[in-house]
Design an enzyme around this catalytic site. Structure first.
Site, PDB file in Angstrom:
ATOM      1  N   ASP A   1       0.781  -1.259   0.000  1.00 37.41           N
ATOM      2  CA  ASP A   1       0.000   0.000   0.000  1.00 37.41           C
ATOM      3  C   ASP A   1       0.805   1.298   0.000  1.00 37.41           C
ATOM      4  O   ASP A   1       0.463   2.237   0.743  1.00 37.41           O
ATOM      5  CB  ASP A   1      -0.964   0.000   1.203  1.00 37.41           C
TER       6      ASP A   1
ATOM      7  N   ASP B   1      -4.710  -0.725  -1.829  1.00 41.45           N
ATOM      8  CA  ASP B   1      -6.006  -0.569  -1.162  1.00 41.45           C
ATOM      9  C   ASP B   1      -6.932   0.088  -2.198  1.00 41.45           C
ATOM     10  O   ASP B   1      -6.546   1.092  -2.818  1.00 41.45           O
ATOM     11  CB  ASP B   1      -5.790   0.353   0.053  1.00 41.45           C
TER      12      ASP B   1
ATOM     13  N   HIS C   1     -10.903   0.958  -2.605  1.00 42.73           N
ATOM     14  CA  HIS C   1     -12.251   0.961  -2.049  1.00 42.73           C
ATOM     15  C   HIS C   1     -13.283   1.640  -2.951  1.00 42.73           C
ATOM     16  O   HIS C   1     -12.987   2.680  -3.556  1.00 42.73           O
ATOM     17  CB  HIS C   1     -12.270   1.723  -0.715  1.00 42.73           C
TER      18      HIS C   1
ATOM     19  N   HIS D   1     -17.532   2.713   0.844  1.00 41.87           N
ATOM     20  CA  HIS D   1     -17.035   1.535   1.563  1.00 41.87           C
ATOM     21  C   HIS D   1     -17.409   1.570   3.049  1.00 41.87           C
ATOM     22  O   HIS D   1     -17.405   2.623   3.684  1.00 41.87           O
ATOM     23  CB  HIS D   1     -15.506   1.452   1.411  1.00 41.87           C
TER      24      HIS D   1
ATOM     25  N   HIS E   1     -10.602   7.035   1.930  1.00 41.40           N
ATOM     26  CA  HIS E   1      -9.239   6.914   1.387  1.00 41.40           C
ATOM     27  C   HIS E   1      -9.214   5.867   0.281  1.00 41.40           C
ATOM     28  O   HIS E   1     -10.078   4.981   0.233  1.00 41.40           O
ATOM     29  CB  HIS E   1      -8.253   6.526   2.502  1.00 41.40           C
TER      30      HIS E   1
ATOM     31  N   LYS F   1      -7.250  -4.825  -2.983  1.00 42.84           N
ATOM     32  CA  LYS F   1      -8.013  -5.337  -1.839  1.00 42.84           C
ATOM     33  C   LYS F   1      -8.917  -4.250  -1.296  1.00 42.84           C
ATOM     34  O   LYS F   1      -8.656  -3.060  -1.491  1.00 42.84           O
ATOM     35  CB  LYS F   1      -7.061  -5.863  -0.760  1.00 42.84           C
TER      36      LYS F   1
ATOM     37  N   CYS G   1      -2.075  -2.898   7.799  1.00 44.26           N
ATOM     38  CA  CYS G   1      -2.020  -3.841   6.674  1.00 44.26           C
ATOM     39  C   CYS G   1      -0.750  -4.679   6.632  1.00 44.26           C
ATOM     40  O   CYS G   1      -0.800  -5.844   6.239  1.00 44.26           O
ATOM     41  CB  CYS G   1      -2.231  -3.092   5.361  1.00 44.26           C
TER      42      CYS G   1
HETATM   43  C1  VGL Z   1      -4.708   0.607   5.694  1.00 46.50           C
HETATM   44  C2  VGL Z   1      -6.248   1.521   7.119  1.00 46.50           C
HETATM   45  C3  VGL Z   1      -7.235   1.384   6.191  1.00 46.50           C
HETATM   46  C4  VGL Z   1      -3.296   0.198   5.453  1.00 46.50           C
HETATM   47  C5  VGL Z   1      -5.702   0.453   4.747  1.00 46.50           C
HETATM   48  O1  VGL Z   1      -2.875   0.122   4.285  1.00 46.50           O
HETATM   49  O2  VGL Z   1      -2.576  -0.057   6.434  1.00 46.50           O
HETATM   50  N1  VGL Z   1      -4.997   1.139   6.883  1.00 46.50           N
HETATM   51  N2  VGL Z   1      -6.950   0.850   5.000  1.00 46.50           N
HETATM   52 ZN    ZN Z   2      -8.381   0.971   3.446  1.00 43.66          ZN
END
Ligand code: VGL
Ligand code: ZN
Length: 210
Positions: free
Chosen positions: A16, A54, A56, A60, A89, A114, A159
């Site tokens: 990410d 990530d 979404h 979401h 985000h 994801k 993550c």
């Molecule tokens: C993440 C919070 C929400 C991450 C992703 O990549 O760590 N954290 N979505």
């Molecule tokens: Zn996320």
């Protein structure tokens, strides 16, 4: 000091490194931009580079904006358990969801998206947060005979941690390159490192390779 050349059965999984988690992003991880140059050096040393993204939908379930009276970082109860609510985000197709422009994405052989199912969050590169819906990553690793993985990226306490925990419980030798990870908070990052340390996860740093 001689540096180790990764074998073909080893993958680097970059979690990410997207605009929304970097400086000025919607869910900024402090210091995120500082890991990018070294991450690129490491990416150049591995044959198997896998990125996660990530990704979404705008509505979401993990977004605080979708829950009346809730604010980011509140924790709520969903069908699959506790869910932290986040600022909006990494919305599919947005600038925030793009990889950081300095990240070397060209070397990646696989990109795992994801979090695209509206009703389930997905922290781990292996399973969504219900812990049974697979992303397909394990199948790819099996097919490529990869049994050892190294994680770097964002966020260490969310993550990266969940990916590494699923990796070790899937029977893969699992390493965290601690200097190339950044967490959302100091406290939860320390906790995450403790939890990972208690599992069989190896916490090392990038000087082994670069
Ligand atoms: C993440 C919070 C929400 C991450 C992703 O990549 O760590 N954290 N979505
Ligand atoms: Zn996320």
């Amino acid at each position: 000091m001689t540096k180790i050349q990764p074998n073909l059965n080893e993958a680097l999984i970059v979690i990410d490194i997207q605009n929304d988690f970097c400086q000025g992003g919607a869910l900024e991880v402090p210091g995120a931009d500082q890991i990018i140059d070294k991450s690129n050096k490491l990416i150049n040393r591995f044959d198997q580079v896998i990125l996660t993204q990530d990704w979404h939908p705008y509505d979401h379930i993990s977004f605080a904006t979708q829950h009346e009276g809730r604010k980011p970082f509140d924790i709520i109860e969903l069908d699959y358990g506790k869910q932290t609510l986040w600022p909006d985000h990494c919305i599919q197709g947005s600038h925030g969801a793009k990889f950081h422009s300095k990240l070397n994405t060209k070397a990646a052989k696989l990109i795992i998206r994801k979090g695209y199912n509206k009703n389930i969050d997905s922290y781990s590169a292996f399973f969504e947060n219900d812990k049974c819906t697979s992303t397909g990553l394990k199948g790819y690793l099996n097919e490529k005979k990869i049994d050892k993985v190294y994680f770097i990226g964002l966020a260490l306490d969310v993550c990266v941690k969940d990916s590494a925990m699923d990796s070790i419980t899937s029977g893969i030798q699992t390493y965290i390159l601690e200097d190339l990870c950044k967490g959302l908070s100091k406290q939860t990052s320390t906790q995450a490192l403790e939890i990972m340390n208690k599992s069989e996860i190896n916490i090392i740093d990038s000087s082994k390779f670069i």
